[in-house]
Design a protein around this motif. Structure first.
Motif, PDB file in Angstrom:
ATOM      1  N   LEU A 250       0.821  -1.207   0.000  1.00  0.00           N
ATOM      2  CA  LEU A 250       0.000   0.000   0.000  1.00  0.00           C
ATOM      3  C   LEU A 250       0.860   1.264   0.000  1.00  0.00           C
ATOM      4  N   PHE A 251       1.859   1.311   0.872  1.00  0.00           N
ATOM      5  CA  PHE A 251       2.698   2.524   0.936  1.00  0.00           C
ATOM      6  C   PHE A 251       3.562   2.677  -0.319  1.00  0.00           C
ATOM      7  N   MET A 252       3.976   1.565  -0.904  1.00  0.00           N
ATOM      8  CA  MET A 252       4.708   1.657  -2.172  1.00  0.00           C
ATOM      9  C   MET A 252       3.787   2.173  -3.276  1.00  0.00           C
ATOM     10  N   TYR A 253       2.539   1.710  -3.251  1.00  0.00           N
ATOM     11  CA  TYR A 253       1.562   2.196  -4.226  1.00  0.00           C
ATOM     12  C   TYR A 253       1.371   3.708  -4.078  1.00  0.00           C
ATOM     13  N   LEU A 254       1.235   4.164  -2.831  1.00  0.00           N
ATOM     14  CA  LEU A 254       1.085   5.613  -2.598  1.00  0.00           C
ATOM     15  C   LEU A 254       2.247   6.388  -3.207  1.00  0.00           C
ATOM     16  N   TRP A 255       3.453   5.910  -2.973  1.00  0.00           N
ATOM     17  CA  TRP A 255       4.625   6.619  -3.473  1.00  0.00           C
ATOM     18  C   TRP A 255       4.726   6.544  -5.004  1.00  0.00           C
ATOM     19  N   ASN A 256       4.558   5.354  -5.532  1.00  0.00           N
ATOM     20  CA  ASN A 256       4.723   5.171  -6.979  1.00  0.00           C
ATOM     21  C   ASN A 256       3.633   5.854  -7.802  1.00  0.00           C
ATOM     22  N   ASN A 257       2.464   6.042  -7.210  1.00  0.00           N
ATOM     23  CA  ASN A 257       1.341   6.641  -7.941  1.00  0.00           C
ATOM     24  C   ASN A 257       0.959   8.007  -7.377  1.00  0.00           C
ATOM     25  N   ARG A 258       1.883   8.634  -6.698  1.00  0.00           N
ATOM     26  CA  ARG A 258       1.595   9.893  -5.994  1.00  0.00           C
ATOM     27  C   ARG A 258       1.096  10.997  -6.924  1.00  0.00           C
ATOM     28  N   GLU A 259       1.597  11.051  -8.139  1.00  0.00           N
ATOM     29  CA  GLU A 259       1.217  12.132  -9.050  1.00  0.00           C
ATOM     30  C   GLU A 259      -0.201  11.950  -9.591  1.00  0.00           C
ATOM     31  N   GLU A 260      -0.622  10.706  -9.776  1.00  0.00           N
ATOM     32  CA  GLU A 260      -1.963  10.434 -10.301  1.00  0.00           C
ATOM     33  C   GLU A 260      -2.980  10.181  -9.205  1.00  0.00           C
ATOM     34  N   LEU A 261      -2.536  10.141  -7.972  1.00  0.00           N
ATOM     35  CA  LEU A 261      -3.395   9.806  -6.839  1.00  0.00           C
ATOM     36  C   LEU A 261      -4.560  10.784  -6.753  1.00  0.00           C
ATOM     37  N   SER A 262      -5.760  10.224  -6.712  1.00  0.00           N
ATOM     38  CA  SER A 262      -6.961  11.056  -6.629  1.00  0.00           C
ATOM     39  C   SER A 262      -7.813  10.528  -5.482  1.00  0.00           C
ATOM     40  N   ILE A 263      -7.780  11.224  -4.367  1.00  0.00           N
ATOM     41  CA  ILE A 263      -8.508  10.798  -3.180  1.00  0.00           C
ATOM     42  C   ILE A 263      -9.680  11.751  -2.982  1.00  0.00           C
ATOM     43  N   HIS A 264     -10.887  11.204  -3.011  1.00  0.00           N
ATOM     44  CA  HIS A 264     -12.100  12.016  -2.915  1.00  0.00           C
ATOM     45  C   HIS A 264     -12.693  12.001  -1.504  1.00  0.00           C
ATOM     46  N   THR A 265     -12.078  11.243  -0.628  1.00  0.00           N
ATOM     47  CA  THR A 265     -12.510  11.183   0.769  1.00  0.00           C
ATOM     48  C   THR A 265     -11.333  11.656   1.614  1.00  0.00           C
ATOM     49  N   SER A 266     -11.413  11.399   2.886  1.00  0.00           N
ATOM     50  CA  SER A 266     -10.268  11.725   3.741  1.00  0.00           C
ATOM     51  C   SER A 266      -9.167  10.695   3.514  1.00  0.00           C
ATOM     52  N   LEU A 267      -7.962  11.065   3.871  1.00  0.00           N
ATOM     53  CA  LEU A 267      -6.825  10.151   3.720  1.00  0.00           C
ATOM     54  C   LEU A 267      -7.051   8.892   4.542  1.00  0.00           C
ATOM     55  N   SER A 268      -7.542   9.039   5.762  1.00  0.00           N
ATOM     56  CA  SER A 268      -7.758   7.858   6.616  1.00  0.00           C
ATOM     57  C   SER A 268      -8.781   6.916   5.989  1.00  0.00           C
ATOM     58  N   SER A 269      -9.870   7.453   5.436  1.00  0.00           N
ATOM     59  CA  SER A 269     -10.880   6.609   4.770  1.00  0.00           C
ATOM     60  C   SER A 269     -10.277   5.897   3.571  1.00  0.00           C
ATOM     61  N   TYR A 270      -9.498   6.628   2.806  1.00  0.00           N
ATOM     62  CA  TYR A 270      -8.842   6.035   1.635  1.00  0.00           C
ATOM     63  C   TYR A 270      -7.935   4.881   2.053  1.00  0.00           C
ATOM     64  N   LEU A 271      -7.127   5.095   3.100  1.00  0.00           N
ATOM     65  CA  LEU A 271      -6.194   4.056   3.545  1.00  0.00           C
ATOM     66  C   LEU A 271      -6.928   2.841   4.095  1.00  0.00           C
ATOM     67  N   TYR A 272      -7.977   3.066   4.910  1.00  0.00           N
ATOM     68  CA  TYR A 272      -8.750   1.938   5.440  1.00  0.00           C
ATOM     69  C   TYR A 272      -9.416   1.147   4.310  1.00  0.00           C
ATOM     70  N   THR A 273      -9.985   1.848   3.368  1.00  0.00           N
ATOM     71  CA  THR A 273     -10.623   1.175   2.227  1.00  0.00           C
ATOM     72  C   THR A 273      -9.593   0.397   1.415  1.00  0.00           C
ATOM     73  N   SER A 274      -8.433   1.001   1.219  1.00  0.00           N
ATOM     74  CA  SER A 274      -7.363   0.317   0.467  1.00  0.00           C
ATOM     75  C   SER A 274      -6.923  -0.957   1.170  1.00  0.00           C
ATOM     76  N   ILE A 275      -6.756  -0.869   2.490  1.00  0.00           N
ATOM     77  CA  ILE A 275      -6.338  -2.062   3.247  1.00  0.00           C
ATOM     78  C   ILE A 275      -7.419  -3.134   3.177  1.00  0.00           C
ATOM     79  N   ARG A 276      -8.662  -2.733   3.378  1.00  0.00           N
ATOM     80  CA  ARG A 276      -9.760  -3.703   3.314  1.00  0.00           C
ATOM     81  C   ARG A 276      -9.774  -4.404   1.954  1.00  0.00           C
ATOM     82  N   ASN A 277      -9.649  -3.640   0.884  1.00  0.00           N
ATOM     83  CA  ASN A 277      -9.660  -4.220  -0.463  1.00  0.00           C
ATOM     84  C   ASN A 277      -8.460  -5.138  -0.693  1.00  0.00           C
TER      85      ASN A 277
END
Length: 188
Positions: free
Chosen positions: A55-82
């Motif tokens: 997950l953290f590697m994904y955040l770094w590698n895709n940082r420029e295209e990252l589009s988060i429409h919720t809060s960061l915490s919601s995004y991270l929890y959803t990402s982990i769940r998925n």
């Protein structure tokens, strides 16, 4: 130290600009919470660490295209769940694939073994047939291999069909004695 004072939104902006310190701060803030959340679902320390690292590697590698429409915490929890759900799905698929391979392997081995035994038995039968008297062998092979009737064999060899019948019976009797009842019943 300055990153500790930044909001999640500000950290995301810093992350998009390529600042590793922003990623480090996100990691510090959320790693323990995300780890606990994933561990409750997965209960495998190594897999949870791998998922978080991914997950953290994904955040770094895709940082420029990252589009988060919720809060960061919601995004991270959803990402982990998925990612945990994907892990379970992939594990299930992998287990089914391994089970299928094992089943096919066992069937293949059984089939190969069966064919090997069939070939060996055929060799034994052919050997015994080759040791029949010449006339008996010829009549027997015409009957069994060429599937000729007794009358057709009699006509072909210019002998009585009763002689053909007797020769076939003699061949079967000899083979039954030499090969045993079990092998004989398989082939004849």
């Amino acid at each position: 130290m300055l990153n500790e004072l930044l909001s999640d939104d500000e950290l995301l902006c810093q992350l998009k600009l390529g600042k590793k310190s922003a990623l480090n701060e996100i990691y510090k803030r959320y790693f323990a919470l995300l780890y606990a959340h994933a561990y409750r679902k997965l209960a495998n320390k190594e897999e949870v660490r791998d998922i978080l690292q991914d997950l953290f590697m994904y955040l770094w590698n895709n940082r420029e295209e990252l589009s988060i429409h919720t809060s960061l915490s919601s995004y991270l929890y959803t990402s982990i769940r998925n990612r945990v759900l994907n892990y379970f799905r992939n594990t299930k698929v992998r287990d089914q694939f391994v089970e299928s391979l094992q089943k096919n392997s066992a069937n293949s081995e059984s089939l190969v073994e069966q064919r090997f035994h069939e070939k060996e038995l055929i060799k034994i039968v052919e050997k015994e047939i080759s040791q029949l008297p010449a006339q008996t062998r010829l009549i027997f092979e015409m009957s069994r291999n060429l599937e000729m009737s007794h009358r057709e064999i009699a006509s072909e060899l210019n002998i009585s069909h009763f002689t053909v019948r007797t020769q076939v019976r003699n061949a079967l009797r000899i083979l039954r004695v030499k090969l045993g009842t079990y092998i004989f019943s398989i082939f004849f």
